[in-house]
Design an enzyme around this catalytic site. Structure first.
Site, PDB file in Angstrom:
ATOM      1  N   CYS A  26    -123.969 -47.300 -38.500  1.00 38.70           N
ATOM      2  CA  CYS A  26    -125.139 -46.485 -38.146  1.00 38.70           C
ATOM      3  C   CYS A  26    -126.395 -47.308 -38.409  1.00 38.70           C
ATOM      4  O   CYS A  26    -126.477 -47.981 -39.435  1.00 38.70           O
ATOM      5  CB  CYS A  26    -125.164 -45.215 -38.994  1.00 38.70           C
ATOM      6  SG  CYS A  26    -126.595 -44.166 -38.631  1.00 38.70           S
TER       7      CYS A  26
ATOM      8  N   CYS B 277    -129.626 -44.357 -44.249  1.00 38.78           N
ATOM      9  CA  CYS B 277    -129.915 -43.350 -45.285  1.00 38.78           C
ATOM     10  C   CYS B 277    -129.335 -43.882 -46.601  1.00 38.78           C
ATOM     11  O   CYS B 277    -128.206 -44.397 -46.622  1.00 38.78           O
ATOM     12  CB  CYS B 277    -129.287 -42.009 -44.930  1.00 38.78           C
ATOM     13  SG  CYS B 277    -129.892 -41.373 -43.361  1.00 38.78           S
TER      14      CYS B 277
ATOM     15  N   SER C 294    -129.681 -32.363 -41.016  1.00 38.98           N
ATOM     16  CA  SER C 294    -129.544 -32.898 -42.379  1.00 38.98           C
ATOM     17  C   SER C 294    -130.946 -33.004 -42.949  1.00 38.98           C
ATOM     18  O   SER C 294    -131.733 -33.844 -42.510  1.00 38.98           O
ATOM     19  CB  SER C 294    -128.909 -34.289 -42.338  1.00 38.98           C
ATOM     20  OG  SER C 294    -127.588 -34.198 -41.896  1.00 38.98           O
ATOM     21  N   LEU C 295    -131.261 -32.178 -43.911  1.00 40.02           N
ATOM     22  CA  LEU C 295    -132.644 -32.107 -44.404  1.00 40.02           C
ATOM     23  C   LEU C 295    -132.788 -32.867 -45.730  1.00 40.02           C
ATOM     24  O   LEU C 295    -133.576 -33.792 -45.841  1.00 40.02           O
ATOM     25  CB  LEU C 295    -133.032 -30.640 -44.576  1.00 40.02           C
ATOM     26  CG  LEU C 295    -134.499 -30.380 -44.843  1.00 40.02           C
ATOM     27  CD1 LEU C 295    -135.301 -30.609 -43.593  1.00 40.02           C
ATOM     28  CD2 LEU C 295    -134.711 -28.960 -45.329  1.00 40.02           C
ATOM     29  N   HIS C 296    -132.059 -32.425 -46.735  1.00 37.69           N
ATOM     30  CA  HIS C 296    -131.917 -33.126 -48.027  1.00 37.69           C
ATOM     31  C   HIS C 296    -133.159 -33.209 -48.910  1.00 37.69           C
ATOM     32  O   HIS C 296    -133.052 -33.563 -50.081  1.00 37.69           O
ATOM     33  CB  HIS C 296    -131.327 -34.522 -47.845  1.00 37.69           C
ATOM     34  CG  HIS C 296    -130.089 -34.554 -46.996  1.00 37.69           C
ATOM     35  ND1 HIS C 296    -129.145 -33.539 -46.998  1.00 37.69           N
ATOM     36  CD2 HIS C 296    -129.638 -35.465 -46.099  1.00 37.69           C
ATOM     37  CE1 HIS C 296    -128.175 -33.834 -46.148  1.00 37.69           C
ATOM     38  NE2 HIS C 296    -128.444 -34.985 -45.592  1.00 37.69           N
TER      39      HIS C 296
ATOM     40  N   CYS D  10    -114.204 -33.521 -37.846  1.00 33.43           N
ATOM     41  CA  CYS D  10    -115.516 -34.147 -38.016  1.00 33.43           C
ATOM     42  C   CYS D  10    -115.447 -35.510 -37.335  1.00 33.43           C
ATOM     43  O   CYS D  10    -114.689 -36.385 -37.773  1.00 33.43           O
ATOM     44  CB  CYS D  10    -115.794 -34.272 -39.515  1.00 33.43           C
ATOM     45  SG  CYS D  10    -117.369 -35.027 -39.865  1.00 33.43           S
TER      46      CYS D  10
ATOM     47  N   GLY E   2    -122.547 -42.248 -37.921  1.00 31.61           N
ATOM     48  CA  GLY E   2    -123.527 -42.421 -36.854  1.00 31.61           C
ATOM     49  C   GLY E   2    -124.434 -41.225 -36.661  1.00 31.61           C
ATOM     50  O   GLY E   2    -124.198 -40.139 -37.188  1.00 31.61           O
TER      51      GLY E   2
ATOM     52  N   SER F 145    -124.883 -32.610 -35.500  1.00 30.74           N
ATOM     53  CA  SER F 145    -125.705 -32.733 -36.698  1.00 30.74           C
ATOM     54  C   SER F 145    -126.608 -33.951 -36.588  1.00 30.74           C
ATOM     55  O   SER F 145    -126.157 -35.038 -36.244  1.00 30.74           O
ATOM     56  CB  SER F 145    -124.775 -32.875 -37.905  1.00 30.74           C
ATOM     57  OG  SER F 145    -125.525 -33.185 -39.039  1.00 30.74           O
TER      58      SER F 145
ATOM     59  N   GLU G  16    -114.257 -43.492 -38.478  1.00 33.47           N
ATOM     60  CA  GLU G  16    -113.482 -42.507 -39.235  1.00 33.47           C
ATOM     61  C   GLU G  16    -113.558 -41.131 -38.597  1.00 33.47           C
ATOM     62  O   GLU G  16    -114.573 -40.767 -37.999  1.00 33.47           O
ATOM     63  CB  GLU G  16    -114.065 -42.363 -40.639  1.00 33.47           C
ATOM     64  CG  GLU G  16    -113.958 -43.587 -41.473  1.00 33.47           C
ATOM     65  CD  GLU G  16    -114.718 -43.430 -42.773  1.00 33.47           C
ATOM     66  OE1 GLU G  16    -114.727 -44.380 -43.536  1.00 33.47           O
ATOM     67  OE2 GLU G  16    -115.295 -42.355 -43.004  1.00 33.47           O
TER      68      GLU G  16
ATOM     69  N   ASN H 188    -120.180 -36.239 -52.398  1.00 35.53           N
ATOM     70  CA  ASN H 188    -118.987 -37.049 -52.651  1.00 35.53           C
ATOM     71  C   ASN H 188    -119.475 -38.428 -53.074  1.00 35.53           C
ATOM     72  O   ASN H 188    -120.080 -39.133 -52.274  1.00 35.53           O
ATOM     73  CB  ASN H 188    -118.177 -37.214 -51.354  1.00 35.53           C
ATOM     74  CG  ASN H 188    -117.017 -36.243 -51.278  1.00 35.53           C
ATOM     75  OD1 ASN H 188    -116.470 -35.822 -52.285  1.00 35.53           O
ATOM     76  ND2 ASN H 188    -116.648 -35.902 -50.060  1.00 35.53           N
TER      77      ASN H 188
ATOM     78  N   CYS I 235    -118.442 -39.784 -45.678  1.00 32.57           N
ATOM     79  CA  CYS I 235    -118.505 -40.457 -44.399  1.00 32.57           C
ATOM     80  C   CYS I 235    -118.762 -41.951 -44.561  1.00 32.57           C
ATOM     81  O   CYS I 235    -119.692 -42.363 -45.235  1.00 32.57           O
ATOM     82  CB  CYS I 235    -119.601 -39.779 -43.594  1.00 32.57           C
ATOM     83  SG  CYS I 235    -120.536 -40.815 -42.533  1.00 32.57           S
TER      84      CYS I 235
ATOM     85  N   CYS J 171    -125.766 -42.813 -48.162  1.00 34.31           N
ATOM     86  CA  CYS J 171    -124.644 -42.711 -47.219  1.00 34.31           C
ATOM     87  C   CYS J 171    -123.883 -44.032 -47.114  1.00 34.31           C
ATOM     88  O   CYS J 171    -124.491 -45.092 -46.919  1.00 34.31           O
ATOM     89  CB  CYS J 171    -125.207 -42.310 -45.851  1.00 34.31           C
ATOM     90  SG  CYS J 171    -124.010 -42.407 -44.529  1.00 34.31           S
TER      91      CYS J 171
HETATM   92  S1  SF4 Z   1    -126.370 -39.993 -43.035  1.00 31.88           S
HETATM   93 FE1  SF4 Z   1    -125.906 -40.103 -40.837  1.00 31.88          FE
HETATM   94  S2  SF4 Z   1    -127.777 -40.967 -39.941  1.00 31.88           S
HETATM   95 FE2  SF4 Z   1    -127.886 -41.414 -42.140  1.00 31.88          FE
HETATM   96  S3  SF4 Z   1    -126.974 -43.468 -42.350  1.00 31.88           S
HETATM   97 FE3  SF4 Z   1    -125.336 -41.967 -42.668  1.00 31.88          FE
HETATM   98  S4  SF4 Z   1    -124.383 -41.754 -40.663  1.00 31.88           S
HETATM   99 FE4  SF4 Z   1    -126.403 -42.678 -40.340  1.00 31.88          FE
END
Ligand code: SF4
Length: 332
Positions: free
Chosen positions: A104, A108, A204-206, A97, A152, A181, A83, A280, A322, A111
């Site tokens: 990936c 996570c 990406s910390l979160h 983006c 990814g 990122s 995408e 989202n 994503c 995601c």
């Molecule tokens: S947030 Fe990024 S690194 Fe984590 S699973 Fe999704 S695409 Fe992969």
């Protein structure tokens, strides 16, 4: 475009070396076919048209949100879905983006891409073609910024990502307007620190504590937070550019007052700039924090000396998170 294949084809035909650069200039400028390449001999144009597709990607679907955000579902020649999203802003920025992998491997838990099976790393040509497919279809409105924040982990495919970055200025996107990122893949952060290109780093910390971060992002077990932040500080030390920190706001998970304090304690505002991201919703078990919770979190950060911005929500009415579109395509 597959630039390696182009070089090979031209060499096999005994073409002069400057031909590859000529073709690339046309492609980077948004040419839609070899027929447009008027400074190439007609026989060569016909040969290339029959031998090498202009793009490594084909468009399988597109969604356009009411705010103008465009999300493209693309496919590689071996059928891998990916995408790419184009976001246009009032100040004239047009950010693409891009994805660096199909699927990936990092799983996570919030995601949609992480829930998909990992396909493979994308080539540099496939990365550039994500930007070019917008350039080609929208002449005169070329993208101004590129962010590697699609599907990814770009640091796990850094050779191809950096090879694509080298050519982005040909597409009108400078290195200063290109951001990579990462979820905290330290070897990649270290390599980015030492490249010659002034690319921006985003993290990406979160979560500001290891236990929660490992729950959200299993990669934290391999590269714990303290080590990741140390690598980011080294990047800042060498590049003198602030690191963008992305913090996705998950209701009841990472949006409490004391978690804002822990974040403010962990990050030096001279080095890090925080961007709070409304979530989202995907098919994950999480819900996004509400507007008030995000505002309270931001206020708590600022009270403790850490300025933060809230990312504009884009593409709310399409599958803008994503991996949502590609995940569906992969499952179909
Ligand atoms: S947030 Fe990024 S690194 Fe984590 S699973 Fe999704 S695409 Fe992969």
């Amino acid at each position: 475009m597959d630039l390696t294949a182009l070089d090979q084809l031209l060499a096999e035909r005994g073409e002069p070396r400057f031909r590859a650069a000529q073709v690339w200039r046309w492609v980077a400028g948004g040419a839609r076919s070899y027929a447009d390449m008027s400074n190439l001999p007609l026989a060569l144009r016909e040969y290339l048209a029959a031998s090498l597709p202009l793009s490594t990607l084909s468009l399988r679907g597109e969604q356009v949100a009411s705010d103008g955000t465009v999300k493209a579902l693309l496919s590689t020649t071996d059928g891998r879905p990916l995408e790419t999203v184009l976001m246009s802003y009032r100040d004239g920025r047009r950010s693409v983006c891009v994805s660096s992998q199909s699927g990936c491997p990092l799983t996570c838990t919030f995601c949609a891409t992480g829930a998909m099976r990992f396909g493979r790393n994308l080539t540099s040509g496939e990365i550039l073609d994500q930007v070019l497919q917008f350039t080609r279809r929208r002449p005169g409105v070329a993208p101004t910024n590129v962010i590697f924040m699609g599907m990814g982990e770009p640091m796990m495919n850094l050779d191809n990502v950096l090879a694509a970055c080298e050519r982005l200025p040909d597409l009108g996107v400078t290195h200063r307007r290109t951001a990579i990122s990462t979820v905290g893949w330290i070897p990649g952060i270290e390599r980015l620190t030492s490249t010659d290109m002034p690319l921006r780093l985003a993290l990406s910390l979160h979560a500001a504590d290891d236990a929660l971060r490992s729950e959200l992002m299993p990669v934290n077990e391999r590269y714990p937070l303290a080590d990741v932040l140390a690598a980011c500080r080294a990047y800042h030390e060498r590049r003198r550019r602030r690191v963008f920190v992305e913090y996705v706001m998950l209701a009841g998970v990472n949006d409490r007052y004391e978690q804002a304090l822990a974040l403010a304690r962990a990050l030096d505002p001279r080095i890090f700039k925080v961007n709070l991201i409304p979530y989202n919703p995907t098919d994950s078990p999480y819900a996004g924090s509400g507007r008030e919770a995000i505002a309270a979190f931001k206020a708590a950060l600022e009270e403790h000396g850490l300025p933060a911005t809230v990312r504009l929500t884009r593409g709310r009415d399409i599958d803008a998170a994503c991996g949502q579109l590609a995940g569906r395509a992969a499952a179909a």
